[in-house]
Design a protein around this motif. Structure first.
Motif, mmCIF file in Angstrom:
data_model
loop_
_atom_site.group_PDB
_atom_site.id
_atom_site.type_symbol
_atom_site.label_atom_id
_atom_site.label_comp_id
_atom_site.label_asym_id
_atom_site.label_seq_id
_atom_site.Cartn_x
_atom_site.Cartn_y
_atom_site.Cartn_z
ATOM 1 N N UNK A 1 0.849 -1.230 0.073
ATOM 2 C CA UNK A 1 0.119 -0.015 0.070
ATOM 3 C C UNK A 1 0.727 1.326 -0.129
ATOM 4 N N UNK A 2 2.200 1.159 -0.127
ATOM 5 C CA UNK A 2 3.057 2.246 -0.030
ATOM 6 C C UNK A 2 3.266 2.696 1.283
ATOM 7 N N UNK A 3 3.133 2.173 2.543
ATOM 8 C CA UNK A 3 3.488 2.657 3.709
ATOM 9 C C UNK A 3 4.853 2.168 4.092
ATOM 10 N N UNK B 1 19.901 1.810 21.185
ATOM 11 C CA UNK B 1 18.816 0.866 21.064
ATOM 12 C C UNK B 1 18.261 0.680 19.827
ATOM 13 N N UNK B 2 17.580 -0.312 19.404
ATOM 14 C CA UNK B 2 16.897 -0.448 18.105
ATOM 15 C C UNK B 2 15.715 0.550 18.066
ATOM 16 N N UNK B 3 15.235 1.146 17.080
ATOM 17 C CA UNK B 3 14.209 1.910 16.976
ATOM 18 C C UNK B 3 13.546 1.535 15.608
ATOM 19 N N UNK B 4 12.201 2.129 15.622
ATOM 20 C CA UNK B 4 11.562 1.808 14.443
ATOM 21 C C UNK B 4 10.338 3.251 14.328
ATOM 22 N N UNK B 5 10.031 3.183 12.928
ATOM 23 C CA UNK B 5 8.950 4.252 12.667
ATOM 24 C C UNK B 5 8.252 3.986 11.305
ATOM 25 N N UNK B 6 6.964 4.276 11.318
ATOM 26 C CA UNK B 6 6.206 3.994 9.971
ATOM 27 C C UNK B 6 5.950 5.504 9.620
ATOM 28 N N UNK B 7 5.774 5.496 8.178
ATOM 29 C CA UNK B 7 5.366 6.606 7.312
ATOM 30 C C UNK B 7 4.263 6.066 6.437
ATOM 31 N N UNK B 8 3.312 6.607 6.404
ATOM 32 C CA UNK B 8 2.098 6.325 5.759
ATOM 33 C C UNK B 8 2.336 6.650 4.183
ATOM 34 N N UNK B 9 1.479 6.120 3.048
ATOM 35 C CA UNK B 9 1.672 6.730 1.994
ATOM 36 C C UNK B 9 1.282 7.911 1.660
ATOM 37 N N UNK B 10 0.574 8.493 2.696
ATOM 38 C CA UNK B 10 0.022 9.885 2.493
ATOM 39 C C UNK B 10 1.163 10.867 3.165
ATOM 40 N N UNK B 11 2.138 10.157 3.697
ATOM 41 C CA UNK B 11 3.370 10.984 4.017
ATOM 42 C C UNK B 11 3.149 11.346 5.640
ATOM 43 N N UNK C 1 14.818 10.815 5.399
ATOM 44 C CA UNK C 1 14.397 10.100 4.123
ATOM 45 C C UNK C 1 14.134 11.033 3.159
ATOM 46 N N UNK C 2 13.491 10.550 2.216
ATOM 47 C CA UNK C 2 13.064 11.173 0.702
ATOM 48 C C UNK C 2 12.351 10.352 -0.169
ATOM 49 N N UNK C 3 11.228 10.762 -0.816
ATOM 50 C CA UNK C 3 10.796 9.857 -1.577
ATOM 51 C C UNK C 3 10.711 10.352 -3.159
ATOM 52 N N UNK C 4 10.934 9.576 -3.895
ATOM 53 C CA UNK C 4 10.772 9.837 -5.400
ATOM 54 C C UNK C 4 9.773 9.176 -6.090
ATOM 55 N N UNK C 5 8.857 10.166 -6.672
ATOM 56 C CA UNK C 5 7.731 9.478 -7.419
ATOM 57 C C UNK C 5 8.114 9.886 -8.970
ATOM 58 N N UNK C 6 7.095 9.444 -9.714
ATOM 59 C CA UNK C 6 7.066 9.984 -11.404
ATOM 60 C C UNK C 6 7.245 11.473 -11.513
ATOM 61 N N UNK C 7 6.797 12.122 -10.566
ATOM 62 C CA UNK C 7 6.816 13.620 -10.828
ATOM 63 C C UNK C 7 7.982 14.235 -10.241
ATOM 64 N N UNK C 8 9.145 13.496 -9.482
ATOM 65 C CA UNK C 8 10.190 14.137 -8.980
ATOM 66 C C UNK C 8 10.540 13.611 -7.725
#
Length: 437
Positions: free
Chosen positions: A40-42, A56-66, A421-428
């Motif tokens: 789903x893009x998360x 320590x080990x850490x985690x975080x989640x980012x939804x598809x909506x950012x 982090x940074x996302x790259x989509x078809x629009x850049x």
């Protein structure tokens, strides 16, 4: 795409492995980032962070909506953790693995996070005989998690076997399985899982005379296949030899790639494919002449095309190069992705379902990326990290629609490192965001 640390000289490998296994103090703040993306893009991130005076080990989640969820600590803060990795199931459940000193030895541990953010109990994977380090995790289609790690004895004088263990979807752990032969030093295990659930492992081992890149499979029913040699070299002849990296296609064909000494004393890149029926195809030279080539990476497309990336040349002027081998076809000519004159390192590679290949690397303290469309050619190089800051340890995962989720370690001036982090989509390229902040 997953970040892999290629070996240097065998002596360097042994020292590097010893430092990891001995619990060398990690850098403060945030390091060793990993990322995985669900259908789903998360995106799920994992890293090693500073909590008080402990890592320590850490985690975080980012939804598809950012939208970012709050970060969560995975490991106990009573002793240092390191090497956190993550894999994500089709339903969005994330499985993490890390190593942590428990007061007696370093152990591999795991934990799951549901899409809603609930964390399961911590489970210890490794036994009481060896220290564990360099943990890895991959998920089968049915949700079974497969883990691997390397081992070391208590006094740091030697390495034990590479080991593996599985965890069923209900949390039941299998017995610990030695991947490599008893009595041999082994390290840097890696694994991939085919769509039918077959897990393929690779590692580097030596008996003190011969260095071997080896592989072994775990079938979906839990049965183990025999260990097979991929490449060998006399220890006296080894300058550089790396543990294999590997990728798998939808038909279960696994492609391995490694570096080893070759003609003229140069370090060369070699590759080999194992078919779903277990047949090992002949070794093929990805590079066949100097200069030295190191840190090979591989990604495999849905049609079986294997794409390679590696670092080539002297340390002060190395470039990133790539080459492709269509399934059943010949290798394409090498292509150079980076300009000469600046040291390019840490190549990464991944292929989206539509055949677009994404590359990333570090050069002059920046993380850069470039794409190869399915039809061929390359787009222009783009800077991913923050201009003026020092970035390293890039990684990325590919999401639906070919969206690329980059993650890297970055520091600005004398400030402690952070994970961005940074996302790259078809629009850049999108905006940069702090993961560990």
């Amino acid at each position: 795409m997953r970040r892999t640390h290629a070996a240097g000289t065998l002596g360097t490998v042994v020292v590097w492995l010893w430092l990891l296994a001995a619990g060398a103090t990690p850098a403060p703040a945030a390091t060793s980032a990993d990322v995985a993306v669900d259908p789903d893009g998360n995106a799920s991130f994992a890293w090693t962070g500073l909590y008080g005076e402990r890592t320590v080990a850490e985690e975080r989640r980012r939804t598809a909506a950012g939208v970012f969820a709050d970060s969560q600590i995975l490991s106990s803060a009573t002793n240092d953790a390191q090497g956190t990795r993550v894999a994500v199931a089709a339903d969005g459940t994330a499985t993490y693995v890390w190593t942590r000193y428990n007061g007696t030895r370093a152990v591999a541990q795991t934990r799951r996070r549901t899409p809603a953010g609930a964390l399961s109990a911590v489970q210890t994977l490794s036994g009481t005989t060896w220290n564990a380090s360099e943990p890895q995790v991959a998920l089968a289609p049915d949700g079974t998690a497969i883990f691997a790690w390397q081992t070391r004895d208590d006094d740091g004088a030697g390495f034990g076997p590479a080991q593996a263990r599985s965890r069923a979807p209900d949390g039941t752990l299998s017995a610990v399985q030695n991947l490599s032969a008893a009595g041999l030093a082994a390290g840097l295990p890696r694994l991939v899982i085919a769509p039918d659930g077959t897990a393929t492992f690779s590692w580097l081992t030596t008996d003190g005379n011969t260095v071997r890149d080896q592989t072994r499979r775990r079938l979906p029913n839990g049965a183990w296949g025999a260990t097979r040699d991929l490449a060998t070299a006399a220890l006296s002849e080894v300058g550089f030899m790396t543990a294999p990296q590997l990728g798998v296609d939808p038909n279960g064909r696994v492609t391995f790639v490694w570096a080893k000494p070759g003609a003229g004393g140069f370090v060369l890149i070699q590759a080999r494919r194992r078919l779903a029926d277990g047949t090992l195809e002949p070794t093929q030279g990805v590079t066949t002449a100097g200069p030295d080539a190191m840190d090979p990476q591989v990604a495999v497309a849905a049609d079986g095309t294997a794409a390679y990336a590696w670092r080539r040349g002297a340390d002060d002027a190395a470039v990133i190069q790539t080459r492709r081998k269509p399934a059943g076809g010949a290798l394409t000519a090498p292509a150079t992705l980076t300009p000469a004159g600046a040291n390019a390192t840490e190549p990464r590679i991944g292929i989206a379902p539509d055949g677009v290949t994404t590359f990333a690397w570090t050069r002059s303290g920046q993380v850069e990326t470039r794409r190869r469309p399915a039809a061929g050619g390359f787009d222009t190089t783009r800077v991913v990290s923050t201009p003026g800051a020092t970035a390293e340890q890039p990684d990325f995962a590919l999401g639906p629609g070919g969206t690329t989720h980059f993650v890297w370690e970055e520091r600005d001036s004398e400030a402690p490192p952070v994970i961005r982090t940074r996302r790259r989509t078809s629009s850049g390229l999108g905006t940069r965001a702090d993961v560990s902040g």
